[in-house]
Write an enzyme that holds these catalytic residues in place. Structure first.
Site, short mmCIF file in Angstrom:
data_model
loop_
_atom_site.label_atom_id
_atom_site.label_comp_id
_atom_site.label_asym_id
_atom_site.label_seq_id
_atom_site.Cartn_x
_atom_site.Cartn_y
_atom_site.Cartn_z
N HIS A 7 -5.77 -0.73 4.60
CA HIS A 7 -5.35 0.68 4.59
C HIS A 7 -6.55 1.50 5.06
CE1 HIS A 7 -3.27 4.12 2.12
NE2 HIS A 7 -4.10 4.65 2.99
N CYS A 22 -3.38 8.02 7.37
CA CYS A 22 -4.00 6.69 7.31
C CYS A 22 -3.08 5.68 8.01
CB CYS A 22 -4.17 6.24 5.87
SG CYS A 22 -5.25 7.31 4.88
N THR A 25 0.86 -1.19 0.00
CA THR A 25 0.00 0.00 0.00
C THR A 25 0.89 1.23 0.00
OG1 THR A 25 -2.07 0.90 0.85
CG2 THR A 25 -0.45 0.27 2.51
#
Lengths: 199, 162
Positions: free
Chosen positions: B47, B30, B24
């Site tokens: 994620h 995040c 990711t």
């Protein structure tokens, strides 16, 4: 961004964006000592992935300046420039300096973001007679996806599709690698549209 | 990215078996949550963007919330043959990308995300064995299904194992 905007509302937001962007471009031209235009602003409601694709790729390093907008229609202003373009830009502006420390480099972009953001916000403010204020600028030189997603999250744009009014700087007819985003918090667009008599 | 890399988008999750890797890109505020079962070699990566789904109505995508995404990820891993008791977690992200001097402007969503992820993991009895969270920089997270190793790539600092 769950709400649907009508064609006429989109047009109005583009026009507001256009006046703001025009102001910012003038400020930038004066700084650079050459003509800088801005592309017609896009009002986009896109997924995060698509928003990132509009600028570049996820891990691409950008110089990002964030200003928070307070007042009647809060949100964030984000100015992005790809790293290589940022380097060229700094060389143009700091032409006379023999040694450019990181501190000067960062402070240059903070100031550029500040001037652009404020010319933009002042234009919207004059047009709508809303009271809008900006924070001091904060800077980050990092991955595009990281700065973009964090800026949207901070503006509480939590839905699957996010809204931004964004524009590109154009120098000698070419895209200059600079992007400018106005990211309204939920509710702010309604306030702007109401002021424009379009709600 | 090579052909063995499976990309996990923002607000998304996926599971993989060897020889694949999950990746990711550009975590800011995040948080990336990597779960791994070292016996069945099932790896999972989520994620997430936000701490808690309970304050939101009409959300079409539960995978962007820590509290909703982690149970979904666990279920998907169990389907692939992982065992719940063997799952271990490594997390990364939760940065505050922009540093403001003015306290009212500080972006604290990153630290709230990290806190929520930790509490959801502990509710699910999954031990957190490594983390690289906070700070003011972005991270790319790579999970190797063969070994369970997690790598973190940051701008200008290269890649390191978590």
């Amino acid at each position: 961004m769950d709400r649907k905007l009508s064609e006429i509302q989109l047009d109005a937001l583009r026009e507001v964006g256009n006046i703001g962007a025009g102001n910012s471009a003038t400020a930038l031209s004066q700084m650079m000592g050459k003509r800088i235009d801005m592309s017609l602003p896009q009002v986009n409601i896109l997924s995060f992935e698509d928003m990132i694709k509009r600028v570049g790729t996820e891990e691409e390093i950008v110089v990002a300046v964030l200003l928070k907008v307070f007042g009647d229609a809060p949100g964030n202003i984000l100015f992005l420039m790809k790293q290589d373009k940022a380097q060229e830009f700094a060389e143009t502006i700091l032409g006379g300096f023999s040694e450019v420390t990181d501190e000067i480099y960062l402070s240059l972009f903070q100031e550029v973001g500040n001037i652009l953001g404020n010319s933009y916000i002042n234009a919207i403010s004059r047009l709508t007679s809303l009271s809008l204020l900006t924070s001091v600028p904060a800077i980050s030189i990092d991955m595009l996806a990281a700065v973009l997603s964090s800026s949207f999250m901070d503006a509480q744009q939590y839905s699957d599709y996010v809204l931004a009014i964004d524009t590109n700087f154009i120098e000698d007819g070419k895209k200059s690698g600079g992007n400018f985003f106005y990211i309204p918090k939920p509710g702010s667009l309604d306030i702007i549209l109401t002021k424009l008599g379009l709600n | 990215m090579d052909e063995k890399d499976i990309k996990v988008g923002i607000g998304d999750l996926n599971v993989a078996l060897p020889p694949y890797r999950l990746i990711t890109l550009g975590l800011g505020s995040c948080v990336g949550i990597a779960l791994y079962d070292s016996i069945s070699k099932v790896a999972g990566l989520a994620h997430i963007m936000l701490p808690d789904s309970s304050c939101f109505k009409n959300q079409k995508n539960p995978m962007k919330f820590a509290d909703a995404a982690i149970p979904i990820l666990i279920d998907k891993m169990l389907e692939k043959g992982a065992s719940r008791v063997r799952l271990r977690a490594k997390i990364a992200g939760g940065a505050s990308m922009f540093s403001f001097t003015d306290k009212n402007s500080i972006l604290d969503i990153g630290s709230r995300n990290v806190k929520s992820v930790m509490s959801v993991l502990s509710k699910n009895n999954i031990s957190l064995i490594a983390e690289d969270t906070g700070g003011n920089f972005g991270r790319t997270m790579i999970v190797e299904a063969e070994t369970g190793k997690v790598y973190i790539r940051t701008a200008g600092k290269g890649i390191k194992e978590l």
